[in-house]
Design an enzyme around this catalytic site. Structure first.
Site, PDB file in Angstrom:
ATOM      1  N   SER A  13       0.816  -1.212   0.000  1.00 45.53           N
ATOM      2  CA  SER A  13       0.000   0.000   0.000  1.00 45.53           C
ATOM      3  C   SER A  13       0.852   1.266   0.000  1.00 45.53           C
ATOM      4  O   SER A  13       1.860   1.369   0.705  1.00 45.53           O
ATOM      5  CB  SER A  13      -0.915   0.015   1.225  1.00 45.53           C
ATOM      6  OG  SER A  13      -1.598   1.245   1.315  1.00 45.53           O
ATOM      7  N   LYS A  56     -15.034  -3.499   2.297  1.00 43.25           N
ATOM      8  CA  LYS A  56     -15.814  -2.288   2.038  1.00 43.25           C
ATOM      9  C   LYS A  56     -17.312  -2.482   2.287  1.00 43.25           C
ATOM     10  O   LYS A  56     -18.028  -1.519   2.560  1.00 43.25           O
ATOM     11  CB  LYS A  56     -15.571  -1.797   0.615  1.00 43.25           C
ATOM     12  CG  LYS A  56     -14.158  -1.269   0.380  1.00 43.25           C
ATOM     13  CD  LYS A  56     -14.005  -0.696  -1.018  1.00 43.25           C
ATOM     14  CE  LYS A  56     -12.604  -0.158  -1.232  1.00 43.25           C
ATOM     15  NZ  LYS A  56     -12.446   0.504  -2.539  1.00 43.25           N
ATOM     16  N   GLY A 119     -17.676  -5.991  -8.416  1.00 50.37           N
ATOM     17  CA  GLY A 119     -17.312  -5.905  -7.005  1.00 50.37           C
ATOM     18  C   GLY A 119     -17.509  -4.514  -6.432  1.00 50.37           C
ATOM     19  O   GLY A 119     -18.194  -3.660  -7.004  1.00 50.37           O
ATOM     20  N   ALA A 121     -15.455  -1.910  -6.076  1.00 48.53           N
ATOM     21  CA  ALA A 121     -14.993  -0.790  -6.908  1.00 48.53           C
ATOM     22  C   ALA A 121     -15.978  -0.514  -8.029  1.00 48.53           C
ATOM     23  O   ALA A 121     -16.235   0.634  -8.386  1.00 48.53           O
ATOM     24  CB  ALA A 121     -13.611  -1.097  -7.476  1.00 48.53           C
ATOM     25  N   GLY A 214      -5.116   4.193 -12.871  1.00 46.11           N
ATOM     26  CA  GLY A 214      -5.776   4.577 -11.631  1.00 46.11           C
ATOM     27  C   GLY A 214      -4.956   5.305 -10.590  1.00 46.11           C
ATOM     28  O   GLY A 214      -5.453   5.525  -9.481  1.00 46.11           O
TER      29      GLY A 214
END
Length: 412
Positions: A13, A56, A119, A121, A214
């Site tokens: 990350s 999420k 999903g 996103a 992205g």
């Protein structure tokens, strides 16, 4: 109280780095197994957190209230602890993706858009596209009526958005659709940011179709999250500023050029000055094959060597933030362009032919330097983003560092 990112596997990350550029607060990576998520949400002492896959949707039952946006999307990636201790769920991905679309300048209003994947996103992407006035948003997934087996019935799509992890590091090079099926594409967007140019994006660029990956979304959603964390407005222009810094840090610097032009020496010097990892693809070939390059040529010829070189180039160039020296003939295989371009700024190191070293270089000795140069120089120019003349190891290294705005270690 601390802040952070909740997820299952977070070792790659960039969120802590981005948030360190936004403000002076502690931002942690919080890895939790699925069975530990409820306890963490209910009892964790965080001020606010981001939430990433696969949680999420999983966090929603443990929150006291959702924003209208998060409710509409059905996905939460920001949880804020309010002054009274209650937990509020929101979605910063919405603002991140909307910012990405605006930056791409790809027109959405009135267009037919395909979204790959269904999903978390994808839910955000679909909502943004509809809010931007898309005439039709069709979701393609594995087990629905609109799937990858019959995607050709949507060959009239104007825009395609990849909202899946297909093509993401370390599985670079994968893609879900063949763009040749679509006759009227005017734009391609990929939410993946590592590599910065997925195979999906490279396919579009080769066809002259506007395309954007992205990375901007990653940074933009972090800026929106920061604003949600602290109920404030970030400085104008901060998103683009941070994106440029992250992009420069992520990108490899990959050196191409004639055999003996000094790629390895210059690359090692850049690595020493910047503290980046240095990788010499020729050395990787020798290590993996257990033979010298002249021995590989002698046993299998040039074709055998090029196959090995392409395989190792593909593997090495998936990495981020490295200094990479390639073999002189890497440009002779067209597929290597994609490997080099997915995550690199490619630098052509040029040197006067009379100064090129030829010892231990099979093709330089066999064909002659002049003949090789005539064949390869057009390729070096077409593969590279910038070109530098090697006038000396240190000076050339510093020229590349200045051109690419690379960060140098203190004291260098």
């Amino acid at each position: 109280m601390y802040y952070g990112l909740l997820g299952e596997h977070l070792s790659h990350s960039y969120s802590p780095l981005i948030h360190s550029m936004l403000g002076d607060y502690e931002y942690r990576l919080i890895e939790k197994a699925p069975e530990d998520v409820e306890d963490f949400i209910r009892n964790g002492e965080f001020g606010a957190i981001n939430v990433t896959i696969p949680y999420k949707k999983a966090v929603i039952p443990y929150l006291d209230e959702l924003s209208e946006r998060a409710e509409k999307i059905g996905s939460v990636n920001v949880v804020v602890r309010r002054p009274d201790g209650t937990l509020f769920g929101d979605n910063s991905d919405y603002g991140g993706f909307a910012s990405l679309v605006r930056k791409s300048k790809i027109r959405i209003k009135g267009k037919k858009v395909i979204v790959l994947g269904d999903g978390g996103a994808s839910l955000t992407v679909q909502t943004v596209l509809r809010d931007m006035g898309a005439a039709n948003v069709t979701v393609i997934s594995l087990f629905t009526e609109d799937n990858y087996e019959n995607i050709d019935k949507h060959a009239d799509a104007d825009v395609i958005v990849n909202a899946t992890p297909v093509g993401m590091y370390p599985k670079c090079g994968e893609r879900l659709v063949d763009l040749s099926v679509f006759s009227r594409l005017s734009g391609v967007i990929d939410v993946i940011y590592n590599p910065q140019k997925t195979a999906f994006i490279l396919d579009a660029e080769e066809r002259g179709i506007p395309a954007l990956g992205g990375l901007h979304m990653l940074v933009a959603q972090a800026v929106v999250a920061y604003e949600m964390f602290f109920s404030c407005k970030a400085d104008p222009g901060i998103t683009d500023k941070i994106e440029r810094k992250i992009s420069a840090m992520m990108k490899n610097v990959t050196l191409i050029g004639m055999p003996g032009c000094g790629k390895t020496s210059v690359g090692k010097r850049i690595a020493a000055l910047t503290g980046r990892e240095f990788i010499d693809i020729d050395e990787e070939i020798v290590k993996e094959e257990g033979k010298s390059i002249p021995e590989i040529f002698a046993e299998g010829g040039e074709d055998a060597f090029r196959r090995i070189e392409t395989r190792i180039t593909a593997r090495v160039c998936q990495k981020s933030g490295c200094i990479i020296s390639t073999g002189g003939g890497v440009v002779t295989r067209p597929e290597n362009r994609r490997h080099l371009w997915q995550n690199s700024t490619v630098v052509y190191v040029h040197r006067e032919l009379s100064r090129l070293a030829t010892e231990g270089r099979p093709l330089s000795g066999e064909r002659g330097v002049e003949a090789l140069a005539r064949e390869r120089m057009p390729l070096y120019n077409s593969y590279s983003h910038i070109r530098v003349l090697n006038t000396g190891i240190n000076g050339t290294a510093w020229e590349i560092i200045r051109n690419l705005h690379l960060q140098v270690k203190r004291g260098k």
